[in-house]
Design a protein around this motif. Structure first.
Motif, PDB file in Angstrom:
ATOM      1  N   TYR A 293       0.875  -1.179   0.000  1.00 18.15           N
ATOM      2  CA  TYR A 293       0.000   0.000   0.000  1.00 18.15           C
ATOM      3  C   TYR A 293       0.905   1.219   0.000  1.00 18.15           C
ATOM      4  O   TYR A 293       1.669   1.438   0.936  1.00 18.15           O
ATOM      5  CB  TYR A 293      -0.917   0.024   1.226  1.00 18.15           C
ATOM      6  CG  TYR A 293      -1.967  -1.074   1.216  1.00 18.15           C
ATOM      7  CD1 TYR A 293      -3.082  -0.986   0.389  1.00 18.15           C
ATOM      8  CD2 TYR A 293      -1.825  -2.189   2.038  1.00 18.15           C
ATOM      9  CE1 TYR A 293      -4.033  -1.991   0.373  1.00 18.15           C
ATOM     10  CE2 TYR A 293      -2.776  -3.201   2.021  1.00 18.15           C
ATOM     11  CZ  TYR A 293      -3.879  -3.087   1.184  1.00 18.15           C
ATOM     12  OH  TYR A 293      -4.811  -4.093   1.176  1.00 18.15           O
ATOM     13  N   ASP A 294       0.828   2.025  -1.076  1.00 17.91           N
ATOM     14  CA  ASP A 294       1.703   3.179  -1.191  1.00 17.91           C
ATOM     15  C   ASP A 294       1.153   4.340  -0.362  1.00 17.91           C
ATOM     16  O   ASP A 294       0.117   4.235   0.292  1.00 17.91           O
ATOM     17  CB  ASP A 294       1.849   3.574  -2.659  1.00 17.91           C
ATOM     18  CG  ASP A 294       3.153   4.303  -2.930  1.00 17.91           C
ATOM     19  OD1 ASP A 294       4.017   4.329  -2.038  1.00 17.91           O
ATOM     20  OD2 ASP A 294       3.313   4.858  -4.028  1.00 17.91           O
ATOM     21  N   VAL A 295       1.852   5.463  -0.416  1.00 18.23           N
ATOM     22  CA  VAL A 295       1.588   6.588   0.480  1.00 18.23           C
ATOM     23  C   VAL A 295       0.131   7.026   0.472  1.00 18.23           C
ATOM     24  O   VAL A 295      -0.467   7.271   1.527  1.00 18.23           O
ATOM     25  CB  VAL A 295       2.506   7.772   0.109  1.00 18.23           C
ATOM     26  CG1 VAL A 295       2.153   9.002   0.941  1.00 18.23           C
ATOM     27  CG2 VAL A 295       3.965   7.393   0.314  1.00 18.23           C
ATOM     28  N   GLN A 296      -0.475   7.115  -0.691  1.00 15.18           N
ATOM     29  CA  GLN A 296      -1.839   7.643  -0.789  1.00 15.18           C
ATOM     30  C   GLN A 296      -2.919   6.557  -0.780  1.00 15.18           C
ATOM     31  O   GLN A 296      -4.105   6.880  -0.793  1.00 15.18           O
ATOM     32  CB  GLN A 296      -1.981   8.461  -2.078  1.00 15.18           C
ATOM     33  CG  GLN A 296      -1.059   9.657  -2.154  1.00 15.18           C
ATOM     34  CD  GLN A 296      -1.412  10.738  -1.144  1.00 15.18           C
ATOM     35  OE1 GLN A 296      -2.577  11.022  -0.923  1.00 15.18           O
ATOM     36  NE2 GLN A 296      -0.400  11.329  -0.523  1.00 15.18           N
ATOM     37  N   GLU A 297      -2.528   5.294  -0.750  1.00 17.07           N
ATOM     38  CA  GLU A 297      -3.507   4.219  -0.859  1.00 17.07           C
ATOM     39  C   GLU A 297      -4.119   3.869   0.494  1.00 17.07           C
ATOM     40  O   GLU A 297      -3.412   3.828   1.516  1.00 17.07           O
ATOM     41  CB  GLU A 297      -2.853   2.987  -1.488  1.00 17.07           C
ATOM     42  CG  GLU A 297      -2.438   3.212  -2.928  1.00 17.07           C
ATOM     43  CD  GLU A 297      -1.766   1.993  -3.537  1.00 17.07           C
ATOM     44  OE1 GLU A 297      -1.939   1.782  -4.751  1.00 17.07           O
ATOM     45  OE2 GLU A 297      -1.077   1.257  -2.806  1.00 17.07           O
TER      46      GLU A 297
ATOM     47  N   PHE B  41      -7.162  -1.325  10.282  1.00 17.91           N
ATOM     48  CA  PHE B  41      -7.255  -1.403  11.741  1.00 17.91           C
ATOM     49  C   PHE B  41      -6.031  -2.128  12.313  1.00 17.91           C
ATOM     50  O   PHE B  41      -5.365  -1.633  13.230  1.00 17.91           O
ATOM     51  CB  PHE B  41      -8.543  -2.138  12.132  1.00 17.91           C
ATOM     52  CG  PHE B  41      -8.764  -2.245  13.612  1.00 17.91           C
ATOM     53  CD1 PHE B  41      -9.357  -1.193  14.311  1.00 17.91           C
ATOM     54  CD2 PHE B  41      -8.394  -3.385  14.316  1.00 17.91           C
ATOM     55  CE1 PHE B  41      -9.569  -1.285  15.680  1.00 17.91           C
ATOM     56  CE2 PHE B  41      -8.601  -3.489  15.678  1.00 17.91           C
ATOM     57  CZ  PHE B  41      -9.190  -2.433  16.368  1.00 17.91           C
ATOM     58  N   GLY B  42      -5.706  -3.283  11.773  1.00 19.70           N
ATOM     59  CA  GLY B  42      -4.566  -4.056  12.260  1.00 19.70           C
ATOM     60  C   GLY B  42      -3.243  -3.356  12.025  1.00 19.70           C
ATOM     61  O   GLY B  42      -2.374  -3.330  12.909  1.00 19.70           O
ATOM     62  N   LEU B  43      -3.068  -2.769  10.847  1.00 23.53           N
ATOM     63  CA  LEU B  43      -1.816  -2.072  10.535  1.00 23.53           C
ATOM     64  C   LEU B  43      -1.627  -0.839  11.414  1.00 23.53           C
ATOM     65  O   LEU B  43      -0.501  -0.522  11.830  1.00 23.53           O
ATOM     66  CB  LEU B  43      -1.805  -1.665   9.061  1.00 23.53           C
ATOM     67  CG  LEU B  43      -1.701  -2.811   8.052  1.00 23.53           C
ATOM     68  CD1 LEU B  43      -1.958  -2.304   6.633  1.00 23.53           C
ATOM     69  CD2 LEU B  43      -0.325  -3.477   8.136  1.00 23.53           C
ATOM     70  N   SER B  44      -2.721  -0.143  11.716  1.00 26.50           N
ATOM     71  CA  SER B  44      -2.643   1.026  12.585  1.00 26.50           C
ATOM     72  C   SER B  44      -2.260   0.629  14.009  1.00 26.50           C
ATOM     73  O   SER B  44      -1.431   1.289  14.649  1.00 26.50           O
ATOM     74  CB  SER B  44      -3.985   1.782  12.594  1.00 26.50           C
ATOM     75  OG  SER B  44      -4.290   2.281  11.309  1.00 26.50           O
ATOM     76  N   LEU B  45      -2.842  -0.458  14.505  1.00 26.63           N
ATOM     77  CA  LEU B  45      -2.475  -0.941  15.838  1.00 26.63           C
ATOM     78  C   LEU B  45      -1.005  -1.355  15.883  1.00 26.63           C
ATOM     79  O   LEU B  45      -0.319  -1.163  16.896  1.00 26.63           O
ATOM     80  CB  LEU B  45      -3.358  -2.125  16.236  1.00 26.63           C
ATOM     81  CG  LEU B  45      -4.799  -1.822  16.634  1.00 26.63           C
ATOM     82  CD1 LEU B  45      -5.512  -3.101  17.048  1.00 26.63           C
ATOM     83  CD2 LEU B  45      -4.852  -0.808  17.787  1.00 26.63           C
TER      84      LEU B  45
ATOM     85  N   ILE C  66       3.226  12.421   3.435  1.00 27.79           N
ATOM     86  CA  ILE C  66       4.407  11.784   4.014  1.00 27.79           C
ATOM     87  C   ILE C  66       4.013  10.957   5.232  1.00 27.79           C
ATOM     88  O   ILE C  66       3.363  11.453   6.157  1.00 27.79           O
ATOM     89  CB  ILE C  66       5.483  12.834   4.385  1.00 27.79           C
ATOM     90  CG1 ILE C  66       6.677  12.152   5.041  1.00 27.79           C
ATOM     91  CG2 ILE C  66       4.924  13.912   5.283  1.00 27.79           C
ATOM     92  CD1 ILE C  66       7.873  13.056   5.185  1.00 27.79           C
ATOM     93  N   PRO C  67       4.364   9.671   5.270  1.00 27.25           N
ATOM     94  CA  PRO C  67       3.967   8.791   6.377  1.00 27.25           C
ATOM     95  C   PRO C  67       4.962   8.871   7.538  1.00 27.25           C
ATOM     96  O   PRO C  67       5.892   8.068   7.650  1.00 27.25           O
ATOM     97  CB  PRO C  67       3.987   7.398   5.730  1.00 27.25           C
ATOM     98  CG  PRO C  67       5.060   7.502   4.677  1.00 27.25           C
ATOM     99  CD  PRO C  67       5.039   8.925   4.185  1.00 27.25           C
ATOM    100  N   ALA C  68       4.785   9.846   8.404  1.00 27.99           N
ATOM    101  CA  ALA C  68       5.688  10.027   9.541  1.00 27.99           C
ATOM    102  C   ALA C  68       4.874  10.084  10.829  1.00 27.99           C
ATOM    103  O   ALA C  68       3.887  10.822  10.902  1.00 27.99           O
ATOM    104  CB  ALA C  68       6.499  11.309   9.377  1.00 27.99           C
TER     105      ALA C  68
ATOM    106  N   VAL D  91      -0.364   6.772   4.412  1.00 26.76           N
ATOM    107  CA  VAL D  91      -0.613   7.800   5.421  1.00 26.76           C
ATOM    108  C   VAL D  91      -1.923   7.526   6.160  1.00 26.76           C
ATOM    109  O   VAL D  91      -2.118   8.004   7.282  1.00 26.76           O
ATOM    110  CB  VAL D  91      -0.656   9.207   4.787  1.00 26.76           C
ATOM    111  CG1 VAL D  91       0.703   9.611   4.257  1.00 26.76           C
ATOM    112  CG2 VAL D  91      -1.712   9.298   3.693  1.00 26.76           C
ATOM    113  N   TRP D  92      -2.805   6.761   5.545  1.00 26.37           N
ATOM    114  CA  TRP D  92      -4.051   6.401   6.225  1.00 26.37           C
ATOM    115  C   TRP D  92      -3.754   5.499   7.435  1.00 26.37           C
ATOM    116  O   TRP D  92      -4.409   5.603   8.474  1.00 26.37           O
ATOM    117  CB  TRP D  92      -4.994   5.673   5.259  1.00 26.37           C
ATOM    118  CG  TRP D  92      -5.496   6.552   4.162  1.00 26.37           C
ATOM    119  CD1 TRP D  92      -4.948   6.695   2.909  1.00 26.37           C
ATOM    120  CD2 TRP D  92      -6.610   7.448   4.197  1.00 26.37           C
ATOM    121  NE1 TRP D  92      -5.662   7.604   2.173  1.00 26.37           N
ATOM    122  CE2 TRP D  92      -6.695   8.075   2.928  1.00 26.37           C
ATOM    123  CE3 TRP D  92      -7.562   7.758   5.175  1.00 26.37           C
ATOM    124  CZ2 TRP D  92      -7.675   9.014   2.633  1.00 26.37           C
ATOM    125  CZ3 TRP D  92      -8.552   8.690   4.870  1.00 26.37           C
ATOM    126  CH2 TRP D  92      -8.602   9.304   3.621  1.00 26.37           C
TER     127      TRP D  92
END
Length: 425
Positions: A10-14, A22-26, A69-71, A311-312
């Motif tokens: 999953y790229d920056v904007q996807e 949910f799992g990736l955010s945790l 930017i995913p920071a 970034v999501w």
């Protein structure tokens, strides 16, 4: 339109599907939690506020950088000494003013970049400098991971060693042998597996979870004294210069992100926006009782492992951090994750950052038979990994990573392109 990174799941904007998101955010939340709440505990601030400000700061950073930017922004370790000193001698209003001044330094540098542009970045950060610096960013944390993975209450404990080793091996196994939904979350699964093992061997104390309330309002502080506003110049003078340390870390983390994602964040969204995002996050943290914040290498390591740069997902971790700041039992549960588990995962997360630096060197075919390249890389690696730090007084401490970065820049500018002995050849 941006070209998708060739290796991205999953790229920056996807935006991933809901349960994947949910799992990736945790996964990102668990990875940064330990360090983010450790800073306020060492300083004497409220961990719930630190968790809240890390989430709010990240969301502000995403907003200011236009979601490009995913920071993740977590509590910075660079300011622990002056913050702890100011808390003991004066109180939080002085700490707050110091933190706000750090944010203002970032904003001033962002203004300078707006005027000067970013063409100078490629000149002072060629591959022969970037590669070793990225390696140092990862490897300089190895000692911290090793300590967490072996020590309990400042004493060696074989249980800690075994749990860390099991956690590391489990994370490697999940990363190599799982695919699909579960294959995206090797770090989260490694933490959960390690936590269960730690629970079995008696390294987890669940009493804080039992004692915690379900709803707990964070103890927000103010930069104002009880009698009104009072300016503390000593706080500003002791903390603002240390922004140079985190500025170098900021540039280093951007270079790592550029490498692993295949995007050039110096150009888009631009260094001026990333600096403004960092600065604004620290200003807001200082206004409501949190520590200064900075981008986190732990989360960069997670992205490198999972190949998810969305970034999501980062925004989801920030959202959960804000919510968990008010849910006492959830915060307490995450805080019971022992150092053995975070250290075991850290071996992987910090190592993949170092590997990204090595890949910069390989991809750009940096030739270490040339003396110039060797004379740049060698001191960067040893100074940074060995933490050859500069301490000025009792409160200012420039880390080995910061010194290594500055040293690399100076050597790149000053050293001739070809050594005298090579001209003779």
């Amino acid at each position: 339109m941006r070209q998708k990174a060739s290796n991205a799941i999953y790229d920056v904007q996807e935006r991933p599907p809901f349960w994947t998101w949910f799992g990736l955010s945790l996964q990102h939340l668990f990875s940064m939690f330990g360090a983010t709440v450790l800073v306020p505990l060492l300083v004497g601030l409220n961990p719930g506020v630190a968790l809240f400000t890390s989430g709010v700061g990240t969301l502000l950073h995403l907003l200011i950088t236009r979601g490009r930017i995913p920071a993740y922004m977590g509590s910075s370790f660079a300011f622990i000494i002056p913050m702890a000193s100011l808390m003991k001698t004066i109180g939080y209003p002085a700490v707050a003013q110091g933190i706000i001044s750090v944010g203002v330094v970032y904003l001033l540098v962002a203004l300078l970049v707006t005027v000067t542009g970013t063409k100078w970045i490629n000149q002072i950060f060629p591959p022969e400098v970037v590669g070793p610096i990225i390696m140092v960013i990862g490897l300089s944390l190895a000692g911290s991971a090793a300590s967490s993975a072996t020590m309990l209450n400042n004493h060696y404990d074989i249980r800690v060693f075994l749990v860390a080793l099991v956690t590391l091996l489990a994370t490697i196994g999940f990363n190599m042998f799982l695919s699909g939904f579960w294959g995206l979350m090797p770090v989260l699964l490694g933490i959960i597996f390690g936590y269960i093992v730690a629970l079995i061997v008696g390294l987890v104390d669940l009493q804080p979870v039992i004692n915690a309330q379900w709803f707990a309002l964070p103890n927000f502080e103010s930069f104002m004294d009880k009698d009104g506003f009072k300016f503390y110049p000593a706080a500003v003078l002791s903390m603002a210069p240390l922004a140079l340390v985190t500025l170098s870390e900021h540039l280093g983390h951007l270079m790592v992100l550029n490498k692993i994602t295949g995007h050039d964040f110096f150009e888009n969204p631009g260094l001026k926006r990333t600096l403004t995002g960092d600065g604004t996050a620290s200003v807001v943290a200082g206004l409501i009782g949190g520590p200064a914040v900075t981008s986190y290498g732990e989360n960069i390591g997670v992205m490198q492992l999972s190949r998810v740069y969305s970034v999501w997902v980062i925004g989801g971790a920030a959202f959960f951090a804000v919510i968990f700041g008010f849910v006492g039992k959830l915060s307490a549960l995450i805080s019971t994750i022992p150092g053995a588990v975070t250290g075991g995962v850290g071996f992987m997360l910090y190592g993949v950052i170092a590997a990204a630096g090595l890949q910069v060197i390989v991809d750009n075919k940096v030739d270490y038979s040339r003396k110039r390249n060797l004379m740049i890389a060698a001191p960067i690696l040893v100074v940074g990994i060995g933490n050859f730090h500069l301490q000025l007084g009792s409160q200012m401490d420039f880390s080995g990573v910061a010194i290594a970065t500055v040293l690399g820049i100076i050597l790149n500018i000053c050293l001739p392109r070809v050594a005298a002995s090579e001209k003779e050849d």
